[in-house]
Design a protein around this motif. Structure first.
Motif, PDB file in Angstrom:
ATOM      1  N   LEU A 195       2.714   3.149   7.006  1.00 28.52           N
ATOM      2  CA  LEU A 195       2.126   3.442   5.703  1.00 28.52           C
ATOM      3  C   LEU A 195       0.660   3.039   5.648  1.00 28.52           C
ATOM      4  N   PHE A 196       0.323   1.928   6.317  1.00 31.58           N
ATOM      5  CA  PHE A 196      -1.050   1.407   6.267  1.00 31.58           C
ATOM      6  C   PHE A 196      -1.950   1.999   7.347  1.00 31.58           C
ATOM      7  N   THR A 197      -1.394   2.735   8.264  1.00 33.07           N
ATOM      8  CA  THR A 197      -2.213   3.293   9.352  1.00 33.07           C
ATOM      9  C   THR A 197      -2.291   4.816   9.324  1.00 33.07           C
ATOM     10  N   GLU A 198      -1.570   5.449   8.389  1.00 30.43           N
ATOM     11  CA  GLU A 198      -1.569   6.905   8.327  1.00 30.43           C
ATOM     12  C   GLU A 198      -1.829   7.374   6.892  1.00 30.43           C
ATOM     13  N   SER A 199      -2.533   8.488   6.765  1.00 34.70           N
ATOM     14  CA  SER A 199      -2.708   9.118   5.458  1.00 34.70           C
ATOM     15  C   SER A 199      -1.527  10.046   5.210  1.00 34.70           C
ATOM     16  N   TYR A 200      -1.374  10.440   3.963  1.00 41.43           N
ATOM     17  CA  TYR A 200      -0.244  11.300   3.608  1.00 41.43           C
ATOM     18  C   TYR A 200      -0.718  12.385   2.650  1.00 41.43           C
ATOM     19  N   LEU A 201      -0.643  13.637   3.091  1.00 44.39           N
ATOM     20  CA  LEU A 201      -1.035  14.794   2.282  1.00 44.39           C
ATOM     21  C   LEU A 201      -2.445  14.650   1.714  1.00 44.39           C
ATOM     22  N   GLY A 202      -3.369  14.216   2.583  1.00 44.55           N
ATOM     23  CA  GLY A 202      -4.756  14.088   2.167  1.00 44.55           C
ATOM     24  C   GLY A 202      -5.038  12.884   1.296  1.00 44.55           C
ATOM     25  N   GLN A 203      -4.098  11.930   1.242  1.00 43.91           N
ATOM     26  CA  GLN A 203      -4.286  10.727   0.431  1.00 43.91           C
ATOM     27  C   GLN A 203      -3.963   9.487   1.254  1.00 43.91           C
ATOM     28  N   TYR A 204      -4.618   8.396   0.908  1.00 46.30           N
ATOM     29  CA  TYR A 204      -4.323   7.116   1.548  1.00 46.30           C
ATOM     30  C   TYR A 204      -4.009   6.117   0.443  1.00 46.30           C
ATOM     31  N   SER A 205      -2.713   5.935   0.175  1.00 45.97           N
ATOM     32  CA  SER A 205      -2.248   5.041  -0.887  1.00 45.97           C
ATOM     33  C   SER A 205      -1.034   4.256  -0.400  1.00 45.97           C
ATOM     34  N   PRO A 206      -1.218   3.420   0.609  1.00 47.71           N
ATOM     35  CA  PRO A 206      -0.055   2.750   1.217  1.00 47.71           C
ATOM     36  C   PRO A 206       0.722   1.851   0.266  1.00 47.71           C
ATOM     37  N   LEU A 207       0.034   1.189  -0.674  1.00 46.35           N
ATOM     38  CA  LEU A 207       0.756   0.264  -1.550  1.00 46.35           C
ATOM     39  C   LEU A 207       1.659   0.993  -2.544  1.00 46.35           C
ATOM     40  N   ILE A 208       1.218   2.132  -3.053  1.00 45.87           N
ATOM     41  CA  ILE A 208       2.092   2.845  -3.986  1.00 45.87           C
ATOM     42  C   ILE A 208       3.272   3.448  -3.235  1.00 45.87           C
ATOM     43  N   MET A 209       3.038   3.918  -2.007  1.00 42.86           N
ATOM     44  CA  MET A 209       4.147   4.446  -1.217  1.00 42.86           C
ATOM     45  C   MET A 209       5.137   3.331  -0.878  1.00 42.86           C
ATOM     46  N   LEU A 210       4.601   2.149  -0.600  1.00 47.15           N
ATOM     47  CA  LEU A 210       5.472   0.993  -0.344  1.00 47.15           C
ATOM     48  C   LEU A 210       6.263   0.633  -1.601  1.00 47.15           C
ATOM     49  N   SER A 211       5.620   0.752  -2.760  1.00 51.16           N
ATOM     50  CA  SER A 211       6.312   0.490  -4.030  1.00 51.16           C
ATOM     51  C   SER A 211       7.452   1.474  -4.240  1.00 51.16           C
ATOM     52  N   LYS A 246       0.210   5.547  -9.336  1.00 45.05           N
ATOM     53  CA  LYS A 246      -0.785   4.786  -8.561  1.00 45.05           C
ATOM     54  C   LYS A 246      -1.996   4.444  -9.428  1.00 45.05           C
ATOM     55  N   ILE A 247      -2.245   5.238 -10.484  1.00 41.63           N
ATOM     56  CA  ILE A 247      -3.302   4.898 -11.437  1.00 41.63           C
ATOM     57  C   ILE A 247      -2.984   3.563 -12.096  1.00 41.63           C
ATOM     58  N   LEU A 248      -1.734   3.392 -12.487  1.00 39.85           N
ATOM     59  CA  LEU A 248      -1.306   2.150 -13.142  1.00 39.85           C
ATOM     60  C   LEU A 248      -1.441   0.959 -12.203  1.00 39.85           C
ATOM     61  N   SER A 253      -6.149  -3.064  -4.611  1.00 36.58           N
ATOM     62  CA  SER A 253      -6.490  -1.935  -5.470  1.00 36.58           C
ATOM     63  C   SER A 253      -6.916  -0.729  -4.638  1.00 36.58           C
ATOM     64  N   LEU A 254      -7.714  -0.973  -3.586  1.00 36.81           N
ATOM     65  CA  LEU A 254      -8.121   0.109  -2.689  1.00 36.81           C
ATOM     66  C   LEU A 254      -6.930   0.711  -1.959  1.00 36.81           C
ATOM     67  N   PHE A 255      -5.986  -0.125  -1.568  1.00 40.01           N
ATOM     68  CA  PHE A 255      -4.800   0.354  -0.863  1.00 40.01           C
ATOM     69  C   PHE A 255      -3.853   1.135  -1.780  1.00 40.01           C
ATOM     70  N   THR A 256      -4.166   1.147  -3.074  1.00 42.01           N
ATOM     71  CA  THR A 256      -3.360   1.908  -4.021  1.00 42.01           C
ATOM     72  C   THR A 256      -4.055   3.204  -4.426  1.00 42.01           C
ATOM     73  N   LYS A 257      -5.378   3.133  -4.631  1.00 43.44           N
ATOM     74  CA  LYS A 257      -6.132   4.343  -4.985  1.00 43.44           C
ATOM     75  C   LYS A 257      -7.601   4.159  -4.617  1.00 43.44           C
ATOM     76  N   GLU A 258      -8.185   5.191  -4.038  1.00 45.20           N
ATOM     77  CA  GLU A 258      -9.564   5.123  -3.557  1.00 45.20           C
ATOM     78  C   GLU A 258     -10.576   4.950  -4.679  1.00 45.20           C
ATOM     79  N   GLN A 259     -10.203   5.261  -5.906  1.00 47.43           N
ATOM     80  CA  GLN A 259     -11.112   5.145  -7.043  1.00 47.43           C
ATOM     81  C   GLN A 259     -11.585   3.713  -7.265  1.00 47.43           C
ATOM     82  N   ALA A 260     -10.875   2.734  -6.704  1.00 45.34           N
ATOM     83  CA  ALA A 260     -11.253   1.324  -6.846  1.00 45.34           C
ATOM     84  C   ALA A 260     -12.509   0.966  -6.065  1.00 45.34           C
TER      85      ALA A 260
END
Length: 438
Positions: free
Chosen positions: A62-78, A157-159, A194-201
């Motif tokens: 989860l932390f080393t791969e992107s998924y469908l053009g997104q990198y949000s490992p913490l939300i995927m882990l959640s 992931k916004i939350l 926060s970055l690991f959840t959404k790039e907007q951080a």
């Protein structure tokens, strides 16, 4: 004196409990909502995820791969953790979203209380500070623009990124009070989460600078410690920003709309968000661009850059008369909305999106509550009571709209009907959606 302080504290606790219960009542119907299988939930929660076990290898992937053009490992882990505990039940994901939203509400109130107590020469009583802090938090929590972020599973992931973002700001204020660098380390950790959840951080460091501007009467370029402590944040933000832009599908080609049109879209988006915060109307799941790439830009869109120029002129002309709290609120709003104002071409078919305003709204509502607190302090009892009645009615309208708005996200049937109305209004045809589901 001690008894008075005790009662004030007790009244604050009861008030916060009452607001928390009100938020739960407003959003309670979301707990019966289903997955939206044609609105990204099928991508964020694919079938394979329900057969994936929580393991070290899974976490590493989860932390080393992107998924469908997104990198949000913490939300995927959640999501994996929720599946591990509750299985394939939509209520578990919605409960997670509601709890994080409530946590953000509480964090905002506590954060602004601490911030206002650190701001010099603001002339607000302790009671006024509590009203400003919790008034801002409550407006944030119940506003209809927040519905998309709270009730849509794919937007959770916004939350979560906002939660870590706000926690980072909280720890930064503790660091400013204590001077102990262990708290700055906690700020850095929250920034990473926060970055690991959404790039907007990625703009987090600028919010730290905004705090410095409001709690220090003057920041000098010679105050090396203030800038030195920000270096790790800048380095991480730059590295993460570069990494994000290299992910396939994360950024648009830049050729669909030229830069000058994107600047105009950015001005439009900025003012449209503000208008919808003041008077939420015609809220939608999808907001169309005014024309297709290559077509002529509608004349009305030139109005927005003109308004922005006037606003900038007024700001610089009267900047010495602007309250520092207004400055912080305005900066916080701008800092956290700027990355979604089309200056960077993003692969999004919508010109604005309700979920993008989630965190930025705090700055706007802080300006509103500070202005109201100042107005109340300068007027008599009748004016104060009148404003309280009007404010209560406004909150009731917002809460009712939020409650009703959330029902559109109940399932694909209700969402389809809502989208049908939007597309028919825009194109006169629903076949566009039937043939090309979003």
């Amino acid at each position: 004196m001690v008894k008075k302080i005790y009662h004030n504290k007790k009244a604050e606790i009861y008030g916060v409990i009452a607001m928390t219960l009100a938020i739960i009542v407003i959003y309670f119907p979301m707990l019966s909502h289903d997955f939206l299988t044609r609105w990204d939930d099928q991508f964020m929660l694919p079938e394979s995820m329900y057969h994936t076990k929580l393991s070290l290898n899974t976490v590493l992937s989860l932390f080393t791969e992107s998924y469908l053009g997104q990198y949000s490992p913490l939300i995927m882990l959640s999501y994996l953790a929720i599946i591990h505990v509750a299985g394939n039940e939509a209520i578990a994901f919605h409960l997670f979203g509601l709890l994080v939203h409530l946590a953000n509400f509480l964090l905002i109130g506590l954060l602004l209380k601490k911030l206002l107590n650190l701001v010099p020469n603001h002339n607000f009583t302790k009671v006024a500070i509590k009203w400003i802090a919790w008034g801002t938090a409550f407006l944030f929590a119940i506003h209809p623009l927040q519905v998309e972020s709270v009730v849509w599973i794919s937007a959770s992931k916004i939350l979560l990124y906002s939660f870590f973002y706000l926690m980072g700001l909280w720890f930064y204020l503790i660091f400013k009070q204590s001077g102990k660098y262990i708290w700055l380390g906690m700020v850095l950790l929250c920034f990473l989460f926060s970055l690991f959840t959404k790039e907007q951080a990625v703009v987090f460091v600028f919010s730290l600078i905004a705090i410095d501007l409001v709690i220090h009467s003057k920041i000098s370029l010679l105050q090396f410690n203030i800038w030195l402590e920000k270096i790790p944040f800048f380095i991480i933000a730059l590295c993460f920003g570069w990494f994000t832009l290299t992910i396939p599908g994360m950024i648009g080609s830049g050729e669909a709309y030229p830069i000058w049109q994107r600047i105009i879209f950015g001005n439009y988006s900025f003012w449209e968000y503000l208008i919808k915060l003041i008077a939420p109307h015609n809220l939608s799941h999808f907001y169309f661009f005014p024309m297709d790439p290559g077509e002529i830009l509608p004349l009305r869109f030139w109005f927005y850059p003109f308004v922005s120029l006037i606003f900038c002129w007024i700001f610089f002309e009267y900047k010495h008369h602007i309250n520092n709290l207004y400055l912080f609120g305005g900066l916080f709003f701008l800092i956290n909305i700027v990355v979604v104002l089309h200056l960077i071409p993003m692969p999004r078919a919508a010109i604005i999106a309700d979920r993008y305003i989630y965190l930025s709204a705090i700055g706007f509502f802080m300006i509103v509550t500070v202005a109201l607190a100042q107005w109340l302090s300068n007027h008599g009892t009748f004016a104060q009571k009148s404003l309280m009645v009007a404010g209560s009615l406004y909150l009731l309208v917002l809460a009712s709209y939020t409650h009703e708005r959330s029902k559109a996200w109940e399932n694909m049937e209700t969402l389809n009907e809502s989208v049908r109305q939007v597309i028919e209004k825009h194109t006169g045809e629903f076949d566009l959606y039937e043939n090309n589901p979003m």
